[in-house]
Design a protein around this motif. Structure first.
Motif, PDB file in Angstrom:
ATOM      1  N   SER A   1      48.456  29.347  26.763  1.00  0.00           N
ATOM      2  CA  SER A   1      49.905  28.797  26.599  1.00  0.00           C
ATOM      3  C   SER A   1      50.781  30.064  26.868  1.00  0.00           C
ATOM      4  O   SER A   1      51.849  30.721  26.706  1.00  0.00           O
ATOM      5  CB  SER A   1      49.697  28.886  24.848  1.00  0.00           C
ATOM      6  OG  SER A   1      51.600  28.792  24.611  1.00  0.00           O
ATOM      7  N   SER A   2      49.522  31.510  26.524  1.00  0.00           N
ATOM      8  CA  SER A   2      50.575  33.009  27.022  1.00  0.00           C
ATOM      9  C   SER A   2      48.672  33.334  27.851  1.00  0.00           C
ATOM     10  O   SER A   2      47.522  32.955  28.003  1.00  0.00           O
ATOM     11  CB  SER A   2      50.276  33.488  26.092  1.00  0.00           C
ATOM     12  OG  SER A   2      51.105  35.293  26.830  1.00  0.00           O
ATOM     13  N   ASP A   3      48.949  34.626  28.864  1.00  0.00           N
ATOM     14  CA  ASP A   3      47.982  35.157  28.804  1.00  0.00           C
ATOM     15  C   ASP A   3      46.433  36.056  28.329  1.00  0.00           C
ATOM     16  O   ASP A   3      47.032  36.025  27.092  1.00  0.00           O
ATOM     17  CB  ASP A   3      48.379  36.824  29.472  1.00  0.00           C
ATOM     18  CG  ASP A   3      49.361  35.935  31.516  1.00  0.00           C
ATOM     19  OD1 ASP A   3      50.110  37.293  31.037  1.00  0.00           O
ATOM     20  OD2 ASP A   3      49.600  35.510  31.079  1.00  0.00           O
ATOM     21  N   GLY A   4      45.521  35.700  28.538  1.00  0.00           N
ATOM     22  CA  GLY A   4      44.635  35.807  27.600  1.00  0.00           C
ATOM     23  C   GLY A   4      42.695  36.105  28.404  1.00  0.00           C
ATOM     24  O   GLY A   4      42.975  35.245  29.384  1.00  0.00           O
ATOM     25  N   TYR A   5      41.820  36.199  27.239  1.00  0.00           N
ATOM     26  CA  TYR A   5      40.916  35.837  28.113  1.00  0.00           C
ATOM     27  C   TYR A   5      39.784  34.690  27.302  1.00  0.00           C
ATOM     28  O   TYR A   5      40.019  34.717  25.773  1.00  0.00           O
ATOM     29  CB  TYR A   5      40.037  37.175  27.484  1.00  0.00           C
ATOM     30  CG  TYR A   5      39.941  38.570  28.643  1.00  0.00           C
ATOM     31  CD1 TYR A   5      39.524  38.625  29.581  1.00  0.00           C
ATOM     32  CD2 TYR A   5      41.066  39.507  28.633  1.00  0.00           C
ATOM     33  CE1 TYR A   5      39.460  39.252  31.002  1.00  0.00           C
ATOM     34  CE2 TYR A   5      40.899  40.750  29.235  1.00  0.00           C
ATOM     35  CZ  TYR A   5      40.402  40.552  30.375  1.00  0.00           C
ATOM     36  OH  TYR A   5      40.939  40.929  31.499  1.00  0.00           O
ATOM     37  N   ILE A   6      39.711  33.576  27.577  1.00  0.00           N
ATOM     38  CA  ILE A   6      38.712  32.821  27.360  1.00  0.00           C
ATOM     39  C   ILE A   6      37.882  33.167  26.907  1.00  0.00           C
ATOM     40  O   ILE A   6      36.439  34.173  26.724  1.00  0.00           O
ATOM     41  CB  ILE A   6      37.985  31.999  28.264  1.00  0.00           C
ATOM     42  CG1 ILE A   6      39.047  31.275  29.125  1.00  0.00           C
ATOM     43  CG2 ILE A   6      37.110  30.481  27.823  1.00  0.00           C
ATOM     44  CD1 ILE A   6      40.262  30.247  28.544  1.00  0.00           C
TER      45      ILE A   6
ATOM     46  N   LYS B   1      46.202  33.255  33.082  1.00  0.00           N
ATOM     47  CA  LYS B   1      47.597  33.766  33.766  1.00  0.00           C
ATOM     48  C   LYS B   1      48.214  32.580  32.231  1.00  0.00           C
ATOM     49  O   LYS B   1      47.653  31.074  32.099  1.00  0.00           O
ATOM     50  CB  LYS B   1      48.315  33.561  34.672  1.00  0.00           C
ATOM     51  CG  LYS B   1      47.082  34.771  35.501  1.00  0.00           C
ATOM     52  CD  LYS B   1      47.886  36.324  35.545  1.00  0.00           C
ATOM     53  CE  LYS B   1      49.431  36.467  35.148  1.00  0.00           C
ATOM     54  NZ  LYS B   1      49.439  37.987  34.590  1.00  0.00           N
ATOM     55  N   GLN B   2      49.203  32.819  31.450  1.00  0.00           N
ATOM     56  CA  GLN B   2      50.405  31.968  31.108  1.00  0.00           C
ATOM     57  C   GLN B   2      50.214  30.877  31.853  1.00  0.00           C
ATOM     58  O   GLN B   2      51.314  30.899  33.240  1.00  0.00           O
ATOM     59  CB  GLN B   2      51.235  32.585  30.377  1.00  0.00           C
ATOM     60  CG  GLN B   2      52.852  30.991  30.281  1.00  0.00           C
ATOM     61  CD  GLN B   2      53.890  32.326  29.206  1.00  0.00           C
ATOM     62  OE1 GLN B   2      54.380  33.297  30.428  1.00  0.00           O
ATOM     63  NE2 GLN B   2      53.826  32.456  27.743  1.00  0.00           N
ATOM     64  N   GLY B   3      50.216  29.429  31.601  1.00  0.00           N
ATOM     65  CA  GLY B   3      50.693  28.389  32.630  1.00  0.00           C
ATOM     66  C   GLY B   3      49.776  28.017  33.500  1.00  0.00           C
ATOM     67  O   GLY B   3      49.675  26.802  33.902  1.00  0.00           O
ATOM     68  N   GLU B   4      48.333  28.364  33.164  1.00  0.00           N
ATOM     69  CA  GLU B   4      47.359  27.796  33.747  1.00  0.00           C
ATOM     70  C   GLU B   4      46.366  27.219  33.531  1.00  0.00           C
ATOM     71  O   GLU B   4      46.738  26.980  32.138  1.00  0.00           O
ATOM     72  CB  GLU B   4      46.065  29.104  34.470  1.00  0.00           C
ATOM     73  CG  GLU B   4      45.338  28.806  35.303  1.00  0.00           C
ATOM     74  CD  GLU B   4      44.564  30.510  36.033  1.00  0.00           C
ATOM     75  OE1 GLU B   4      43.049  29.993  35.636  1.00  0.00           O
ATOM     76  OE2 GLU B   4      45.330  31.257  35.228  1.00  0.00           O
ATOM     77  N   ILE B   5      46.222  25.996  33.870  1.00  0.00           N
ATOM     78  CA  ILE B   5      45.870  24.923  33.634  1.00  0.00           C
ATOM     79  C   ILE B   5      43.983  24.806  33.736  1.00  0.00           C
ATOM     80  O   ILE B   5      43.419  25.775  34.427  1.00  0.00           O
ATOM     81  CB  ILE B   5      45.274  23.769  34.920  1.00  0.00           C
ATOM     82  CG1 ILE B   5      47.036  22.932  35.384  1.00  0.00           C
ATOM     83  CG2 ILE B   5      44.740  22.246  34.700  1.00  0.00           C
ATOM     84  CD1 ILE B   5      46.584  21.947  36.582  1.00  0.00           C
ATOM     85  N   ILE B   6      44.185  24.749  32.145  1.00  0.00           N
ATOM     86  CA  ILE B   6      42.336  25.480  31.309  1.00  0.00           C
ATOM     87  C   ILE B   6      41.817  24.068  30.898  1.00  0.00           C
ATOM     88  O   ILE B   6      40.311  24.554  30.622  1.00  0.00           O
ATOM     89  CB  ILE B   6      43.288  26.284  29.716  1.00  0.00           C
ATOM     90  CG1 ILE B   6      43.663  25.461  29.271  1.00  0.00           C
ATOM     91  CG2 ILE B   6      43.741  27.408  30.529  1.00  0.00           C
ATOM     92  CD1 ILE B   6      43.659  26.043  27.852  1.00  0.00           C
ATOM     93  N   GLY B   7      42.803  22.697  31.036  1.00  0.00           N
ATOM     94  CA  GLY B   7      41.023  21.555  30.684  1.00  0.00           C
ATOM     95  C   GLY B   7      42.367  20.540  30.726  1.00  0.00           C
ATOM     96  O   GLY B   7      43.577  20.441  30.378  1.00  0.00           O
ATOM     97  N   TYR B   8      41.823  19.626  30.055  1.00  0.00           N
ATOM     98  CA  TYR B   8      42.442  18.219  30.412  1.00  0.00           C
ATOM     99  C   TYR B   8      41.930  17.608  28.321  1.00  0.00           C
ATOM    100  O   TYR B   8      41.543  17.742  28.180  1.00  0.00           O
ATOM    101  CB  TYR B   8      42.159  17.339  31.129  1.00  0.00           C
ATOM    102  CG  TYR B   8      41.860  17.778  32.085  1.00  0.00           C
ATOM    103  CD1 TYR B   8      43.116  17.732  33.660  1.00  0.00           C
ATOM    104  CD2 TYR B   8      41.015  18.439  32.905  1.00  0.00           C
ATOM    105  CE1 TYR B   8      43.807  18.328  34.312  1.00  0.00           C
ATOM    106  CE2 TYR B   8      41.599  19.351  34.103  1.00  0.00           C
ATOM    107  CZ  TYR B   8      42.298  19.108  35.286  1.00  0.00           C
ATOM    108  OH  TYR B   8      42.889  19.742  35.792  1.00  0.00           O
ATOM    109  N   VAL B   9      43.247  16.608  28.628  1.00  0.00           N
ATOM    110  CA  VAL B   9      43.095  15.793  27.228  1.00  0.00           C
ATOM    111  C   VAL B   9      42.037  14.972  27.158  1.00  0.00           C
ATOM    112  O   VAL B   9      41.990  14.359  27.925  1.00  0.00           O
ATOM    113  CB  VAL B   9      43.947  15.157  27.225  1.00  0.00           C
ATOM    114  CG1 VAL B   9      44.442  14.269  25.857  1.00  0.00           C
ATOM    115  CG2 VAL B   9      46.210  16.554  26.465  1.00  0.00           C
TER     116      VAL B   9
END
Length: 166
Positions: free
Chosen positions: A75-80, A122-130
């Motif tokens: 949803s926004s830039d950041g660290y996992i 980065k914002q908008g990057e795919i991080i996972g799947y439902v």
């Protein structure tokens, strides 16, 4: 033996400090704009008081109706900070630390984690799947009645209504 024990303790402290410094950096981009974490914007459960399984409780996020295997975006830039199963009712979960003491929580995800703690996204990057209601090991994917994305935003470790920032 004492040497190994002391070495192990120092190693654990070093790892914790490493992740602490990663997630507490002041970002050059202090953008606190958030985007929808999925292209599916229908909400099945809003932020706030609700009834679930016949009991009144507080829902600390919003639930997006989304088919299994739908893409989930940062949803926004950041660290996992976290990418694993949480037994607290969230199931497979990702937590991202953002600038200005914001964190986002993404729950009920698939078992195929594509991000790891410490990774910058980065914002908008795919991080996972439902994910599914029931995981391949037979465990329920958190408190869920079916595939959806639970999404929360925290500011200074307190939940806020995500719709106020999306």
């Amino acid at each position: 033996m004492i040497f190994l024990k002391n070495f192990f303790i120092i190693y654990i402290i070093a790892v914790i400090l490493y992740f602490y410094t990663l997630t507490n950096k002041e970002y050059e981009n202090t953008n606190t704009n958030f985007i929808f974490p999925t292209k599916y914007t229908s909400i099945s459960s809003n932020y706030g008081e609700r009834y679930l399984y016949g009991y009144k409780n507080f829902h600390n996020g919003i639930d997006f109706l989304a088919p299994q295997n739908s893409q989930i975006y940062a949803s926004s830039d950041g660290y996992i900070l976290y990418a694993s199963f949480l037994e607290s009712g969230y199931g497979n979960t990702i937590i991202i630390s953002h600038s200005n003491n914001y964190k986002t929580l993404y729950c009920h995800l698939s078992e195929n984690f594509i991000v790891t703690p410490g990774q910058f996204v980065k914002q908008g990057e795919i991080i996972g799947y439902v994910g599914p209601k029931v995981l391949s090991n037979g465990l329920q994917n958190g408190n869920t009645t079916g595939p959806h994305l639970h999404f929360s935003i925290f500011k200074d470790n307190l939940t806020i209504n995500p719709l106020n920032l999306l």
